[in-house]
Write a protein that holds these residues in place. Structure first.
Motif, PDB file in Angstrom:
ATOM      1  N   VAL A 165       0.857  -1.186   0.000  1.00 42.28           N
ATOM      2  CA  VAL A 165       0.000   0.000   0.000  1.00 42.28           C
ATOM      3  C   VAL A 165       0.888   1.229   0.000  1.00 42.28           C
ATOM      4  CG1 VAL A 165      -1.950  -1.124   1.148  1.00 42.28           C
ATOM      5  CG2 VAL A 165      -0.218   0.041   2.520  1.00 42.28           C
ATOM      6  N   ARG A 166       0.363   2.290  -0.563  1.00 45.23           N
ATOM      7  CA  ARG A 166       1.111   3.545  -0.605  1.00 45.23           C
ATOM      8  C   ARG A 166       1.151   4.134   0.803  1.00 45.23           C
ATOM      9  NH1 ARG A 166       1.059   7.443  -5.441  1.00 45.23           N
ATOM     10  NH2 ARG A 166       2.141   9.263  -4.611  1.00 45.23           N
ATOM     11  N   ALA A 167       2.349   4.396   1.311  1.00 50.37           N
ATOM     12  CA  ALA A 167       2.509   4.918   2.662  1.00 50.37           C
ATOM     13  C   ALA A 167       2.837   6.400   2.675  1.00 50.37           C
ATOM     14  CB  ALA A 167       3.604   4.137   3.399  1.00 50.37           C
ATOM     15  N   ALA A 168       3.542   6.886   1.640  1.00 51.27           N
ATOM     16  CA  ALA A 168       3.938   8.297   1.603  1.00 51.27           C
ATOM     17  C   ALA A 168       4.462   8.646   0.217  1.00 51.27           C
ATOM     18  CB  ALA A 168       5.020   8.579   2.645  1.00 51.27           C
ATOM     19  N   ALA A 169       4.394   9.936  -0.103  1.00 56.29           N
ATOM     20  CA  ALA A 169       5.000  10.462  -1.325  1.00 56.29           C
ATOM     21  C   ALA A 169       5.517  11.855  -1.012  1.00 56.29           C
ATOM     22  CB  ALA A 169       3.996  10.497  -2.469  1.00 56.29           C
ATOM     23  N   PHE A 170       6.731  12.147  -1.461  1.00 58.99           N
ATOM     24  CA  PHE A 170       7.359  13.432  -1.184  1.00 58.99           C
ATOM     25  C   PHE A 170       7.865  14.043  -2.487  1.00 58.99           C
ATOM     26  CE2 PHE A 170       8.215  10.596   2.444  1.00 58.99           C
ATOM     27  CZ  PHE A 170       7.470  11.256   3.409  1.00 58.99           C
ATOM     28  N   PRO A 171       7.603  15.331  -2.733  1.00 53.20           N
ATOM     29  CA  PRO A 171       8.115  15.972  -3.942  1.00 53.20           C
ATOM     30  C   PRO A 171       9.620  16.175  -3.847  1.00 53.20           C
ATOM     31  CG  PRO A 171       7.062  17.604  -2.532  1.00 53.20           C
ATOM     32  CD  PRO A 171       6.847  16.249  -1.886  1.00 53.20           C
TER      33      PRO A 171
ATOM     34  N   ILE B  81       9.435  10.973  -4.507  1.00 51.64           N
ATOM     35  CA  ILE B  81       9.845   9.711  -3.901  1.00 51.64           C
ATOM     36  C   ILE B  81       8.581   9.111  -3.309  1.00 51.64           C
ATOM     37  CG2 ILE B  81      11.154   8.625  -2.036  1.00 51.64           C
ATOM     38  CD1 ILE B  81      13.204  10.897  -2.328  1.00 51.64           C
ATOM     39  N   VAL B  82       8.353   7.826  -3.533  1.00 46.35           N
ATOM     40  CA  VAL B  82       7.164   7.145  -3.024  1.00 46.35           C
ATOM     41  C   VAL B  82       7.597   5.992  -2.122  1.00 46.35           C
ATOM     42  CG1 VAL B  82       5.148   5.759  -3.668  1.00 46.35           C
ATOM     43  CG2 VAL B  82       5.768   7.773  -5.031  1.00 46.35           C
ATOM     44  N   PHE B  83       6.965   5.889  -0.961  1.00 47.68           N
ATOM     45  CA  PHE B  83       7.161   4.755  -0.065  1.00 47.68           C
ATOM     46  C   PHE B  83       5.950   3.846  -0.165  1.00 47.68           C
ATOM     47  CE2 PHE B  83      10.278   7.471   1.961  1.00 47.68           C
ATOM     48  CZ  PHE B  83      11.218   6.580   2.461  1.00 47.68           C
ATOM     49  N   LEU B  84       6.197   2.547  -0.370  1.00 48.06           N
ATOM     50  CA  LEU B  84       5.155   1.523  -0.332  1.00 48.06           C
ATOM     51  C   LEU B  84       5.411   0.656   0.891  1.00 48.06           C
ATOM     52  CD1 LEU B  84       5.174   0.359  -4.071  1.00 48.06           C
ATOM     53  CD2 LEU B  84       3.773   2.152  -3.017  1.00 48.06           C
ATOM     54  N   ARG B  85       4.336   0.149   1.509  1.00 46.71           N
ATOM     55  CA  ARG B  85       4.491  -0.663   2.724  1.00 46.71           C
ATOM     56  C   ARG B  85       3.654  -1.927   2.611  1.00 46.71           C
ATOM     57  NH1 ARG B  85       0.876  -0.653   6.460  1.00 46.71           N
ATOM     58  NH2 ARG B  85       0.178   1.450   6.009  1.00 46.71           N
ATOM     59  N   LYS B  86       4.221  -3.015   3.109  1.00 44.26           N
ATOM     60  CA  LYS B  86       3.484  -4.267   3.310  1.00 44.26           C
ATOM     61  C   LYS B  86       3.931  -4.789   4.660  1.00 44.26           C
ATOM     62  CE  LYS B  86       2.433  -8.807   1.665  1.00 44.26           C
ATOM     63  NZ  LYS B  86       1.390  -9.155   0.758  1.00 44.26           N
ATOM     64  N   GLY B  87       3.062  -4.662   5.656  1.00 46.99           N
ATOM     65  CA  GLY B  87       3.456  -5.022   7.017  1.00 46.99           C
ATOM     66  C   GLY B  87       4.591  -4.121   7.458  1.00 46.99           C
ATOM     67  N   ASP B  88       5.698  -4.727   7.871  1.00 46.72           N
ATOM     68  CA  ASP B  88       6.870  -3.965   8.300  1.00 46.72           C
ATOM     69  C   ASP B  88       7.868  -3.735   7.172  1.00 46.72           C
ATOM     70  OD1 ASP B  88       5.929  -3.754  10.876  1.00 46.72           O
ATOM     71  OD2 ASP B  88       7.001  -5.521  11.597  1.00 46.72           O
TER      72      ASP B  88
ATOM     73  N   GLN C 289      16.245   7.677  11.046  1.00 47.02           N
ATOM     74  CA  GLN C 289      15.494   7.768  12.301  1.00 47.02           C
ATOM     75  C   GLN C 289      14.308   8.699  12.107  1.00 47.02           C
ATOM     76  OE1 GLN C 289      18.513   9.606  14.904  1.00 47.02           O
ATOM     77  NE2 GLN C 289      17.151  11.349  15.170  1.00 47.02           N
ATOM     78  N   GLY C 290      13.200   8.395  12.748  1.00 46.88           N
ATOM     79  CA  GLY C 290      12.070   9.295  12.823  1.00 46.88           C
ATOM     80  C   GLY C 290      11.089   9.280  11.666  1.00 46.88           C
ATOM     81  N   TYR C 291      11.261   8.396  10.652  1.00 51.47           N
ATOM     82  CA  TYR C 291      10.315   8.351   9.536  1.00 51.47           C
ATOM     83  C   TYR C 291       8.959   7.832  10.016  1.00 51.47           C
ATOM     84  CZ  TYR C 291       7.676   6.690   5.583  1.00 51.47           C
ATOM     85  OH  TYR C 291       6.655   6.458   4.705  1.00 51.47           O
ATOM     86  N   LYS C 292       7.884   8.442   9.520  1.00 53.83           N
ATOM     87  CA  LYS C 292       6.516   7.983   9.784  1.00 53.83           C
ATOM     88  C   LYS C 292       5.728   8.083   8.487  1.00 53.83           C
ATOM     89  CE  LYS C 292       6.409   9.402  14.628  1.00 53.83           C
ATOM     90  NZ  LYS C 292       7.817   9.343  14.745  1.00 53.83           N
ATOM     91  N   ASP C 293       4.802   7.150   8.255  1.00 60.07           N
ATOM     92  CA  ASP C 293       3.943   7.182   7.072  1.00 60.07           C
ATOM     93  C   ASP C 293       3.114   8.459   7.047  1.00 60.07           C
ATOM     94  OD1 ASP C 293       4.868   4.649   6.496  1.00 60.07           O
ATOM     95  OD2 ASP C 293       2.997   3.623   6.987  1.00 60.07           O
ATOM     96  N   GLN C 294       2.795   8.914   5.835  1.00 62.95           N
ATOM     97  CA  GLN C 294       1.917  10.070   5.667  1.00 62.95           C
ATOM     98  C   GLN C 294       0.458   9.675   5.705  1.00 62.95           C
ATOM     99  OE1 GLN C 294       3.195  11.533   1.837  1.00 62.95           O
ATOM    100  NE2 GLN C 294       3.867  13.425   2.792  1.00 62.95           N
ATOM    101  N   THR C 295       0.141   8.511   5.154  1.00 61.31           N
ATOM    102  CA  THR C 295      -1.247   8.119   4.970  1.00 61.31           C
ATOM    103  C   THR C 295      -1.761   7.314   6.154  1.00 61.31           C
ATOM    104  OG1 THR C 295      -0.625   6.103   3.809  1.00 61.31           O
ATOM    105  CG2 THR C 295      -0.994   8.069   2.471  1.00 61.31           C
TER     106      THR C 295
END
Length: 152
Positions: free
Chosen positions: A35-41, A47-54, A136-142
């Motif tokens: 699933v899409r977790a975050a996108a940053f311009p 840059i797009v982060f996708l997540r599946k579980g951990d 350190q400190g990254y968190k999903d946007q969605t």
């Protein structure tokens, strides 16, 4: 061979260079359940982060033209290549201090507070030159889960 106390390091993500970030994101979401977790311009791309579980995948726009084979501080940029692997920690500075002179920093530490408050990363090279991000400190946007993953 022991590298000392490493309990504060956990797997974070693998970063992929993509010809088309949206097509790659759709592929991993549709066929592998990410699933899409975050996108940053970033400049004229993102840059797009996708997540599946951990597990996370970080998607970058691949370089085009003569720079295809170039490597930057955060890894190679050619399409179809692994840019870097990443580990996460609660304290980058402590990890770098523990590594001492074996921390061959290729980029950073950099702060990404404009995207996620408290998010910092540093990139180091392993003995073979593979880039390893320590973050350190990254968190999903969605927070919406699957529905957000379908909206690219």
């Amino acid at each position: 061979m022991s590298g000392g106390d490493t309990e504060d390091l956990r797997w974070s993500h693998a970063a992929l260079n993509c010809r088309d970030i949206d097509a790659t994101a759709e592929f991993y979401c549709r066929w592998f359940g990410f699933v899409r977790a975050a996108a940053f311009p970033v400049g004229d791309t993102k840059i797009v982060f996708l997540r599946k579980g951990d597990a996370y995948l970080e998607l970058f726009q691949a370089a085009e033209g003569p720079a295809d084979d170039a490597a930057r501080g955060d890894g190679p940029v050619r399409a179809g290549t692994l840019r870097h692997i990443a580990l996460r920690t609660d304290d980058i500075d402590r990890v770098l201090a523990r590594m001492g002179p074996q921390a061959q920093v290729s980029l950073g530490p950099l702060c990404f507070d404009e995207f996620v408050p408290g998010w910092r990363s540093v990139w180091v090279k392993d003995p073979d030159g593979t880039v390893v991000e320590i973050s350190q400190g990254y968190k999903d946007q969605t927070t919406g889960g699957e529905d957000d993953a379908q909206r690219h």
